[in-house]
Write an enzyme that holds these catalytic residues in place. Structure first.
Site, PDB file in Angstrom:
ATOM      1  N   LYS A   1     -86.699   8.880  20.382  1.00 49.20           N
ATOM      2  CA  LYS A   1     -86.398   9.565  19.111  1.00 49.20           C
ATOM      3  C   LYS A   1     -85.504   8.705  18.221  1.00 49.20           C
ATOM      4  O   LYS A   1     -85.735   8.585  17.021  1.00 49.20           O
ATOM      5  CB  LYS A   1     -85.737  10.917  19.416  1.00 49.20           C
ATOM      6  CG  LYS A   1     -85.338  11.709  18.189  1.00 49.20           C
ATOM      7  CD  LYS A   1     -85.312  13.193  18.456  1.00 49.20           C
ATOM      8  CE  LYS A   1     -84.146  13.638  19.323  1.00 49.20           C
ATOM      9  NZ  LYS A   1     -82.865  13.701  18.603  1.00 49.20           N
ATOM     10  N   SER A   2     -84.485   8.099  18.804  1.00 49.94           N
ATOM     11  CA  SER A   2     -83.566   7.280  18.000  1.00 49.94           C
ATOM     12  C   SER A   2     -84.311   6.126  17.339  1.00 49.94           C
ATOM     13  O   SER A   2     -84.104   5.825  16.161  1.00 49.94           O
ATOM     14  CB  SER A   2     -82.466   6.705  18.894  1.00 49.94           C
ATOM     15  OG  SER A   2     -81.668   7.741  19.416  1.00 49.94           O
TER      16      SER A   2
ATOM     17  N   ARG B   1     -85.179   5.483  13.262  1.00 48.09           N
ATOM     18  CA  ARG B   1     -84.702   4.244  12.626  1.00 48.09           C
ATOM     19  C   ARG B   1     -85.853   3.415  12.076  1.00 48.09           C
ATOM     20  O   ARG B   1     -85.727   2.762  11.036  1.00 48.09           O
ATOM     21  CB  ARG B   1     -83.880   3.438  13.637  1.00 48.09           C
ATOM     22  CG  ARG B   1     -82.477   4.025  13.838  1.00 48.09           C
ATOM     23  CD  ARG B   1     -81.897   3.577  15.160  1.00 48.09           C
ATOM     24  NE  ARG B   1     -80.514   3.980  15.360  1.00 48.09           N
ATOM     25  CZ  ARG B   1     -80.127   5.188  15.771  1.00 48.09           C
ATOM     26  NH1 ARG B   1     -81.022   6.123  16.008  1.00 48.09           N
ATOM     27  NH2 ARG B   1     -78.843   5.455  15.956  1.00 48.09           N
TER      28      ARG B   1
ATOM     29  N   GLY C   1     -80.236  16.133  13.451  1.00 52.94           N
ATOM     30  CA  GLY C   1     -78.937  15.573  13.083  1.00 52.94           C
ATOM     31  C   GLY C   1     -79.036  14.079  12.813  1.00 52.94           C
ATOM     32  O   GLY C   1     -78.407  13.557  11.890  1.00 52.94           O
TER      33      GLY C   1
ATOM     34  N   SER D   1     -69.868   7.634  17.956  1.00 57.44           N
ATOM     35  CA  SER D   1     -71.097   8.238  17.451  1.00 57.44           C
ATOM     36  C   SER D   1     -71.994   7.186  16.826  1.00 57.44           C
ATOM     37  O   SER D   1     -71.621   6.535  15.847  1.00 57.44           O
ATOM     38  CB  SER D   1     -70.776   9.319  16.407  1.00 57.44           C
ATOM     39  OG  SER D   1     -71.942   9.644  15.675  1.00 57.44           O
TER      40      SER D   1
ATOM     41  N   GLN E   1     -74.723   7.866  15.324  1.00 63.23           N
ATOM     42  CA  GLN E   1     -75.195   8.371  14.031  1.00 63.23           C
ATOM     43  C   GLN E   1     -74.229   7.976  12.925  1.00 63.23           C
ATOM     44  O   GLN E   1     -74.634   7.536  11.847  1.00 63.23           O
ATOM     45  CB  GLN E   1     -75.320   9.903  14.080  1.00 63.23           C
ATOM     46  CG  GLN E   1     -76.417  10.379  15.014  1.00 63.23           C
ATOM     47  CD  GLN E   1     -76.495  11.895  15.086  1.00 63.23           C
ATOM     48  OE1 GLN E   1     -75.745  12.597  14.414  1.00 63.23           O
ATOM     49  NE2 GLN E   1     -77.406  12.392  15.896  1.00 63.23           N
TER      50      GLN E   1
ATOM     51  N   ASP F   1     -76.709  12.684  25.679  1.00 68.42           N
ATOM     52  CA  ASP F   1     -77.704  13.757  25.594  1.00 68.42           C
ATOM     53  C   ASP F   1     -78.166  14.246  26.971  1.00 68.42           C
ATOM     54  O   ASP F   1     -78.989  15.159  27.058  1.00 68.42           O
ATOM     55  CB  ASP F   1     -78.929  13.277  24.800  1.00 68.42           C
ATOM     56  CG  ASP F   1     -78.579  13.063  23.336  1.00 68.42           C
ATOM     57  OD1 ASP F   1     -77.635  13.708  22.845  1.00 68.42           O
ATOM     58  OD2 ASP F   1     -79.250  12.236  22.682  1.00 68.42           O
TER      59      ASP F   1
ATOM     60  N   ARG G   1     -73.137  22.562  23.287  1.00 69.61           N
ATOM     61  CA  ARG G   1     -73.838  22.281  24.536  1.00 69.61           C
ATOM     62  C   ARG G   1     -72.952  22.407  25.758  1.00 69.61           C
ATOM     63  O   ARG G   1     -73.462  22.595  26.873  1.00 69.61           O
ATOM     64  CB  ARG G   1     -74.397  20.859  24.488  1.00 69.61           C
ATOM     65  CG  ARG G   1     -75.856  20.847  24.407  1.00 69.61           C
ATOM     66  CD  ARG G   1     -76.435  19.456  24.413  1.00 69.61           C
ATOM     67  NE  ARG G   1     -77.608  19.484  23.565  1.00 69.61           N
ATOM     68  CZ  ARG G   1     -78.196  18.434  23.059  1.00 69.61           C
ATOM     69  NH1 ARG G   1     -77.708  17.227  23.299  1.00 69.61           N
ATOM     70  NH2 ARG G   1     -79.261  18.561  22.316  1.00 69.61           N
TER      71      ARG G   1
END
Ligand code: S3P
Length: 442
Positions: free
Chosen positions: A26-27, A31, A99, A172, A174, A325, A356
């Site tokens: 996903k990352s 990107r 996010g 982070s 992100q 995660d 979470r």
């Protein structure tokens, strides 16, 4: 997401067996879209994750002027607008549950002379954005945002972006990536100094597209990333490896369900993403990486996983960025282990797609596992085989949903989840894949 909730039940069955091809990372998929959108020319992406987080990010980038098309199964093509070249969108950009898509796009838009409104679903609307907006405002962007710093918000990008030196207050990727993407449009050097290394896909992909990026390792385990602004990004073909954070769910299921043996082809082994494998190894799992190789700039391996008896361990806080995660599913593994597992330093889990830390504790507690949250630590008392029998509230969180299903595949009694729809944000085809391995899901 327009249909009503989709409850799912997982229960014990025979061993899991076969090959599990999990979707693209996903990352990296997100990107690839973003850098493709800033490159001049055509970026081809193979192995793309066709999950809803990626699709909503693609939708937002189209509205900012990029041409994005699916050309085949998991094959995508992006025609970009050049660094800083986004067009002003009409109406709000909707990032759904993503996010990563939202925060990275905030950075990219912050370096463009346009105004855009960012929005998302109820889960994304509950997540903090101030952490990204504060440094972007230092770079010259301006944010119109409610007092609590959440979506929806409107961002006016900088006409003349200012390069900054930024030390993220929380580990982070992100946040780091948002600043680097804004820094692409600024003259001079944008520097991010991380106290703890986080996933490095943005800096690697920027270098691959021809940007001048220097990464220095610091003595304390951190990194300094220096990006020279205003590069021309040249499109390069991207091959997305299998997502280790998605593989984690069937992988832990294979460890827990007696006599299972499953092979996972082509899983990304980037060392900033493999904290779960390290931890499971310490717990006694024998996970064999076969055929380590390099694919599309990332190390990958086929992982052979067999059922194992696990023992409780202590997971240091310093490992959190490399498995951030994976805690919900690690907590499930810990419930099946012998002895206590202590997971330290999980503060960031409180601001994921759900809280979470609370959701993981509730998922275990509701299925007969003794669990405590002490400060930012999660403590799970393993007992070999949890009772199960619970109904798990997933709080719009794909990873809570999948962790609960894994629990149900090994526990004494079935486990039910209230809603399986959000699994499609990161792992479309999860239920079908688990069934193909022999899991009983209804
Ligand atoms: C991601 C970074 C992590 C992770 C998320 C994906 C990324 O978030 O939880 O699923 O692609 O950069 P943080 O950067 O907020 O820790």
């Amino acid at each position: 997401m327009h249909t009503g909730p989709v409850p799912l039940t997982a229960c014990r069955n025979g061993p899991l067996a076969g090959r599990a091809r999990v979707p693209g990372d996903k990352s990296i998929s997100i990107r690839a879209l973003l850098l493709g959108a800033f490159a001049v020319g055509e970026t081809r992406i193979a192995g793309m994750l066709e999950g809803e987080d990626v699709l909503s990010t693609a939708g937002a980038l189209r509205r900012l002027g990029a041409h994005i098309a699916q050309t085949g199964e998991r094959q995508w093509q992006v025609r970009g607008v050049g660094v800083g070249g986004f067009a002003e969108p009409r109406g709000a950009l909707d990032f759904g549950n993503s996010g990563t898509g939202c925060r990275l796009a905030l950075g990219a838009v912050a370096g463009c002379p346009i105004t855009a409104t960012f929005d998302g679903d109820a889960s994304l609307r509950s997540r903090p954005m101030r952490r990204v907006l504060e440094p972007l405002e230092r770079m010259g962007a301006r944010a119109l945002v409610s007092a609590d710093g959440r979506l929806p918000l409107t961002l006016a990008g900088a006409r003349d972006p200012i390069p900054i030196v930024f030390k993220p207050p929380v580990p982070s990727a992100q946040l780091k990536s948002a600043i680097l993407l804004a820094g692409l449009s600024a003259p001079g050097e944008t520097v991010v100094i991380e106290a703890e290394a986080t996933r490095d896909h943005t800096e690697k992909m920027l270098a691959y597209f021809g940007a001048d990026v220097q990464v220095d390792r610091l003595d304390n385990g951190g990194r300094r990333i220096t990006l020279a602004g205003q590069p021309e990004l040249a499109p390069r073909p991207i091959v997305v490896p299998a997502d280790p954070s998605s593989a984690a769910f069937p992988l832990v299921a294979a460890l827990l369900v007696p006599r299972s043996e499953v092979v996972f082809p082509g899983v990304m082994m980037n060392p900033l993403r493999t904290g779960l494998l390290t931890t499971l190894g310490e717990m006694g799992a024998a996970i064999e990486p076969l055929e380590r190789r390099n694919e599309g700039g990332e190390e990958v391996a086929d992982l052979r996983v067999r059922a194992a008896t696990l023992r409780g361990v202590e997971v240091p806080a310093s490992r959190a960025p490399s498995m951030i995660d994976e805690y919900p599913v690690l907590a499930v593994a810990a419930a099946f282990a012998e002895g206590v597992t202590v997971m330290r330093g999980l503060k960031e889990l409180r601001v994921k797609e759900s809280d979470r830390l609370a959701a993981t504790a509730a998922l275990l507690r509701g299925n007969g596992v003794t669990v405590e949250v002490e400060g930012d630590d999660l403590i799970v008392q393993g007992n070999g085989r949890p009772a199960g029998g619970g109904l798990v509230a997933t709080h719009m969180d794909h990873r809570i949903a999948m962790a609960a299903i894994v629990l149900g595949l090994g526990s004494e009694r079935p486990v039910q989840i209230d809603d399986g729809r959000f699994i499609a944000t990161s792992f479309p085809g999860f239920v079908e894949l688990m069934r193909s391995l022999g899991a009983q899901l209804s």
